[in-house]
Design a protein around this motif. Structure first.
Motif, PDB file in Angstrom:
ATOM      1  N   THR A  46       0.843  -1.162  -0.044  1.00  0.00           N
ATOM      2  CA  THR A  46      -0.039   0.089  -0.079  1.00  0.00           C
ATOM      3  C   THR A  46       0.929   1.224  -0.158  1.00  0.00           C
ATOM      4  O   THR A  46       0.326   2.395  -0.709  1.00  0.00           O
ATOM      5  N   GLU A  47       1.937   1.318   0.593  1.00  0.00           N
ATOM      6  CA  GLU A  47       2.870   2.482   0.536  1.00  0.00           C
ATOM      7  C   GLU A  47       3.241   3.075  -0.364  1.00  0.00           C
ATOM      8  O   GLU A  47       3.285   4.172  -0.672  1.00  0.00           O
ATOM      9  N   ARG A  48       3.328   2.045  -1.908  1.00  0.00           N
ATOM     10  CA  ARG A  48       3.704   2.845  -3.000  1.00  0.00           C
ATOM     11  C   ARG A  48       2.649   3.774  -3.606  1.00  0.00           C
ATOM     12  O   ARG A  48       2.923   4.559  -4.258  1.00  0.00           O
ATOM     13  N   TYR A  49       1.384   3.817  -3.045  1.00  0.00           N
ATOM     14  CA  TYR A  49       0.613   4.623  -3.480  1.00  0.00           C
ATOM     15  C   TYR A  49       0.254   5.880  -2.524  1.00  0.00           C
ATOM     16  O   TYR A  49      -0.574   6.637  -2.956  1.00  0.00           O
ATOM     17  N   ARG A  50       1.120   5.999  -1.482  1.00  0.00           N
ATOM     18  CA  ARG A  50       0.984   7.043  -0.667  1.00  0.00           C
ATOM     19  C   ARG A  50       0.776   8.345  -1.282  1.00  0.00           C
ATOM     20  O   ARG A  50       0.162   9.356  -0.972  1.00  0.00           O
ATOM     21  N   ARG A  51       1.939   8.704  -2.050  1.00  0.00           N
ATOM     22  CA  ARG A  51       2.309  10.049  -2.560  1.00  0.00           C
ATOM     23  C   ARG A  51       1.143  10.612  -3.381  1.00  0.00           C
ATOM     24  O   ARG A  51       0.415  11.646  -3.464  1.00  0.00           O
ATOM     25  N   GLU A  52       0.704   9.417  -4.265  1.00  0.00           N
ATOM     26  CA  GLU A  52      -0.248   9.880  -5.091  1.00  0.00           C
ATOM     27  C   GLU A  52      -1.765  10.136  -4.644  1.00  0.00           C
ATOM     28  O   GLU A  52      -2.708  10.943  -4.823  1.00  0.00           O
ATOM     29  N   LEU A  53      -2.037   9.471  -3.537  1.00  0.00           N
ATOM     30  CA  LEU A  53      -3.328   9.436  -2.556  1.00  0.00           C
ATOM     31  C   LEU A  53      -3.023  10.607  -1.888  1.00  0.00           C
ATOM     32  O   LEU A  53      -4.057  11.362  -1.507  1.00  0.00           O
ATOM     33  N   HIS A  54      -1.827  11.113  -1.529  1.00  0.00           N
ATOM     34  CA  HIS A  54      -1.725  12.515  -0.821  1.00  0.00           C
ATOM     35  C   HIS A  54      -2.128  13.582  -1.497  1.00  0.00           C
ATOM     36  O   HIS A  54      -2.743  14.688  -1.367  1.00  0.00           O
ATOM     37  N   VAL A  55      -1.704  13.626  -2.832  1.00  0.00           N
ATOM     38  CA  VAL A  55      -1.844  14.666  -4.009  1.00  0.00           C
ATOM     39  C   VAL A  55      -3.341  14.697  -4.225  1.00  0.00           C
ATOM     40  O   VAL A  55      -3.977  15.672  -4.143  1.00  0.00           O
ATOM     41  N   HIS A  56      -3.794  13.389  -4.215  1.00  0.00           N
ATOM     42  CA  HIS A  56      -5.670  13.500  -4.359  1.00  0.00           C
ATOM     43  C   HIS A  56      -6.383  14.280  -3.217  1.00  0.00           C
ATOM     44  O   HIS A  56      -7.070  14.930  -3.528  1.00  0.00           O
ATOM     45  N   CYS A  57      -6.043  13.667  -2.004  1.00  0.00           N
ATOM     46  CA  CYS A  57      -6.402  14.667  -0.764  1.00  0.00           C
ATOM     47  C   CYS A  57      -6.170  15.872  -0.765  1.00  0.00           C
ATOM     48  O   CYS A  57      -7.108  16.840  -0.177  1.00  0.00           O
ATOM     49  N   TYR A  58      -5.041  16.355  -1.323  1.00  0.00           N
ATOM     50  CA  TYR A  58      -4.682  17.684  -1.165  1.00  0.00           C
ATOM     51  C   TYR A  58      -5.553  18.363  -2.324  1.00  0.00           C
ATOM     52  O   TYR A  58      -6.053  19.592  -1.963  1.00  0.00           O
ATOM     53  N   ARG A  59      -5.911  17.945  -3.418  1.00  0.00           N
ATOM     54  CA  ARG A  59      -6.688  18.374  -4.481  1.00  0.00           C
ATOM     55  C   ARG A  59      -8.119  18.639  -3.768  1.00  0.00           C
ATOM     56  O   ARG A  59      -8.744  19.626  -4.157  1.00  0.00           O
ATOM     57  N   MET A  60      -8.725  17.618  -3.009  1.00  0.00           N
ATOM     58  CA  MET A  60      -9.953  17.739  -2.480  1.00  0.00           C
ATOM     59  C   MET A  60      -9.888  19.060  -1.178  1.00  0.00           C
ATOM     60  O   MET A  60     -10.898  19.457  -1.135  1.00  0.00           O
ATOM     61  N   LEU A  61      -8.770  18.986  -0.514  1.00  0.00           N
ATOM     62  CA  LEU A  61      -8.768  19.781   0.602  1.00  0.00           C
ATOM     63  C   LEU A  61      -8.155  21.141   0.564  1.00  0.00           C
ATOM     64  O   LEU A  61      -8.258  21.977   1.328  1.00  0.00           O
ATOM     65  N   ALA A  62      -7.236  21.210  -0.287  1.00  0.00           N
ATOM     66  CA  ALA A  62      -6.550  22.336  -0.625  1.00  0.00           C
ATOM     67  C   ALA A  62      -5.243  22.749   0.592  1.00  0.00           C
ATOM     68  O   ALA A  62      -4.934  23.972   0.603  1.00  0.00           O
ATOM     69  N   ASN A  63      -5.130  21.839   1.393  1.00  0.00           N
ATOM     70  CA  ASN A  63      -4.430  22.160   2.623  1.00  0.00           C
ATOM     71  C   ASN A  63      -3.439  21.105   2.764  1.00  0.00           C
ATOM     72  O   ASN A  63      -4.001  19.628   3.122  1.00  0.00           O
ATOM     73  N   MET A 100      -5.588  13.143   6.193  1.00  0.00           N
ATOM     74  CA  MET A 100      -6.439  12.183   5.470  1.00  0.00           C
ATOM     75  C   MET A 100      -5.854  10.996   4.798  1.00  0.00           C
ATOM     76  O   MET A 100      -6.603   9.953   4.764  1.00  0.00           O
ATOM     77  N   THR A 101      -4.666  11.351   4.546  1.00  0.00           N
ATOM     78  CA  THR A 101      -3.920  10.287   3.705  1.00  0.00           C
ATOM     79  C   THR A 101      -3.860   8.980   5.052  1.00  0.00           C
ATOM     80  O   THR A 101      -3.882   7.844   4.758  1.00  0.00           O
ATOM     81  N   GLN A 102      -3.412   9.557   6.300  1.00  0.00           N
ATOM     82  CA  GLN A 102      -3.346   8.632   7.323  1.00  0.00           C
ATOM     83  C   GLN A 102      -4.565   7.915   7.698  1.00  0.00           C
ATOM     84  O   GLN A 102      -4.616   6.671   7.812  1.00  0.00           O
ATOM     85  N   GLU A 103      -5.823   8.732   7.427  1.00  0.00           N
ATOM     86  CA  GLU A 103      -6.993   8.056   7.906  1.00  0.00           C
ATOM     87  C   GLU A 103      -7.326   6.834   6.797  1.00  0.00           C
ATOM     88  O   GLU A 103      -7.845   5.966   7.095  1.00  0.00           O
ATOM     89  N   THR A 104      -6.834   7.090   5.549  1.00  0.00           N
ATOM     90  CA  THR A 104      -7.077   6.526   4.503  1.00  0.00           C
ATOM     91  C   THR A 104      -6.515   5.171   4.711  1.00  0.00           C
ATOM     92  O   THR A 104      -7.125   4.226   4.563  1.00  0.00           O
ATOM     93  N   PHE A 105      -5.021   5.067   4.886  1.00  0.00           N
ATOM     94  CA  PHE A 105      -4.264   3.715   5.454  1.00  0.00           C
ATOM     95  C   PHE A 105      -4.906   3.149   6.488  1.00  0.00           C
ATOM     96  O   PHE A 105      -5.165   1.993   6.706  1.00  0.00           O
ATOM     97  N   LEU A 106      -5.649   3.641   7.465  1.00  0.00           N
ATOM     98  CA  LEU A 106      -6.116   3.016   8.535  1.00  0.00           C
ATOM     99  C   LEU A 106      -7.373   2.422   8.277  1.00  0.00           C
ATOM    100  O   LEU A 106      -7.792   1.440   8.805  1.00  0.00           O
ATOM    101  N   ARG A 107      -8.227   3.026   7.313  1.00  0.00           N
ATOM    102  CA  ARG A 107      -9.522   2.507   6.788  1.00  0.00           C
ATOM    103  C   ARG A 107      -9.152   1.136   6.045  1.00  0.00           C
ATOM    104  O   ARG A 107      -9.828   0.290   5.914  1.00  0.00           O
ATOM    105  N   VAL A 108      -8.063   1.296   5.277  1.00  0.00           N
ATOM    106  CA  VAL A 108      -7.605   0.341   4.214  1.00  0.00           C
ATOM    107  C   VAL A 108      -7.359  -1.142   5.012  1.00  0.00           C
ATOM    108  O   VAL A 108      -7.772  -2.070   4.789  1.00  0.00           O
ATOM    109  N   TRP A 109      -6.523  -0.677   6.065  1.00  0.00           N
ATOM    110  CA  TRP A 109      -6.117  -1.933   7.060  1.00  0.00           C
ATOM    111  C   TRP A 109      -7.769  -2.422   7.744  1.00  0.00           C
ATOM    112  O   TRP A 109      -7.629  -3.702   7.710  1.00  0.00           O
ATOM    113  N   ASN A 110      -8.488  -1.479   8.261  1.00  0.00           N
ATOM    114  CA  ASN A 110      -9.716  -2.055   8.566  1.00  0.00           C
ATOM    115  C   ASN A 110     -10.524  -2.858   7.845  1.00  0.00           C
ATOM    116  O   ASN A 110     -11.504  -3.557   8.334  1.00  0.00           O
ATOM    117  N   LYS A 111     -10.503  -2.309   6.412  1.00  0.00           N
ATOM    118  CA  LYS A 111     -11.512  -2.802   5.546  1.00  0.00           C
ATOM    119  C   LYS A 111     -10.792  -4.011   4.654  1.00  0.00           C
ATOM    120  O   LYS A 111     -11.355  -4.350   3.758  1.00  0.00           O
TER     121      LYS A 111
END
Length: 335
Positions: free
Chosen positions: A30-47, A54-65
């Motif tokens: 999963t770690e290989r996707y971290r940077r592109e997911l971070h960019v995706h979250c940044y586009r959504m949130l501008a911050n 939210m990237t950290q939250e994504t990986f937590l949800r990925v593990w739980n699901k």
């Protein structure tokens, strides 16, 4: 999500790691996707900070699901779905993450929570449009914030990442008709927000600065370090858009008024006249990191970063950010 596709190597490895509970193997996949997911979250949130959370939250949800992933969709698709919904849940809870009316009449609305994105954090081997320059520039990120959250998600998935309507509908648990309608409305808003920019976001775009841009940054740095107010004025357009975040107030001013305003605010006066600057890039845009040495300090300390939008050899937009509290920009704190 039921893509018609054979089970790929990533998907098979992910499922095996999830079933075995092998956390190290799971993280490696999963770690290989971290940077592109971070960019995706940044586009959504501008911050940047929110995107990090939210990237950290994504990986937590990925593990739980993890046990719910059956490989019917590509692993990347599944991860983007989780990241998108994590951002939407965040926005549902945060009333302060919407543009607010500008203080000046006729100035529209402003995104006070906007943060710059360090180029050093962009994916090293991105997909074609993952970090196309014009979809990470500040003007684009600000324009996206004027979309309601679900329109924003639809627009990014469809027009930036190039997902088909059915795939976006599955990710957002909407109908295809709802996705199509949301996209049409989003495109209208984006045209209003970016009237002078191209709207074909999936077409390949250059990532490199032009010679013109590099020359203007060099001249801007030289004028700043020499406190050359006439030189600065000569670099600015007479319809300059200037913002200093997080302070409110985007203004459109003449070159002279801009410089006069900086001087009246204390810049280039005693105590704020000993500068060293470094050329850099953020959001794939030319920028200058400004270091200030005060009379009682032996070192130049990181002060602000000025992000420049340059048109025909002139600075058309200057967005300043307090840089001292942003270590993730990767800039040395002193010079």
């Amino acid at each position: 999500m039921t893509d018609t596709r054979p089970l790929g190597a990533d998907e098979a490895t992910f499922i095996a790691a999830a079933r075995s509970g092998d956390t190290a193997r799971f993280a490696l996949i999963t770690e290989r996707y971290r940077r592109e997911l971070h960019v995706h979250c940044y586009r959504m949130l501008a911050n940047y900070d929110d995107a990090q959370d939210m990237t950290q939250e994504t990986f937590l949800r990925v593990w739980n699901k993890r046990e719910s992933f059956k490989g019917h969709a590509a692993l990347r698709t599944w991860l983007y779905r989780i990241a998108t919904n994590a951002c939407l849940d965040f926005l549902d809870k945060r009333n302060d993450r919407i543009p607010v009316p500008a203080e000046l009449p006729g100035a529209g609305s402003e995104v006070h929570y906007l943060q710059p994105y360090p180029d050093l954090m962009l994916p090293e081997d991105p997909q074609e449009s993952a970090v196309a320059r014009e979809t990470i520039e500040l003007a684009f990120i600000v324009a996206v914030q004027h979309l309601p959250p679900r329109q924003r998600a639809v627009f990014i998935l469809r027009d930036v990442l190039g997902w088909p309507a059915s795939k976006a509908a599955d990710a957002l648990e909407l109908t295809v008709a709802s996705v199509t309608s949301a996209l049409q409305r989003a495109r209208v808003t984006m045209r209003e927000q970016l009237p002078d920019r191209r709207l074909d976001w999936r077409r390949p775009a250059t990532h490199e600065l032009s010679v013109d841009e590099r020359d203007v940054v060099k001249s801007y740095i030289d004028a700043h370090e020499r406190n050359d107010l006439d030189g600065l004025m000569a670099l600015l357009r007479d319809d300059l858009r200037f913002t200093m975040l997080p302070d409110p107030g985007t203004v459109t001013v003449t070159a002279k008024d801009a410089v006069d305003g900086w001087v009246s605010g204390g810049l280039f006066q005693h105590g704020y006249d000993d500068w060293r600057c470094t050329a850099t890039t953020v959001n794939r845009m030319p920028a200058a990191a400004l270091y200030l040495r005060t009379p009682d300090d032996p070192e130049y300390r990181l002060f602000t970063i000025a992000v420049l939008h340059i048109v025909n050899g002139k600075i058309a937009e200057l967005t300043g950010f307090d840089a001292a509290d942003k270590p993730w920009l990767g800039l040395p704190p002193t010079r």
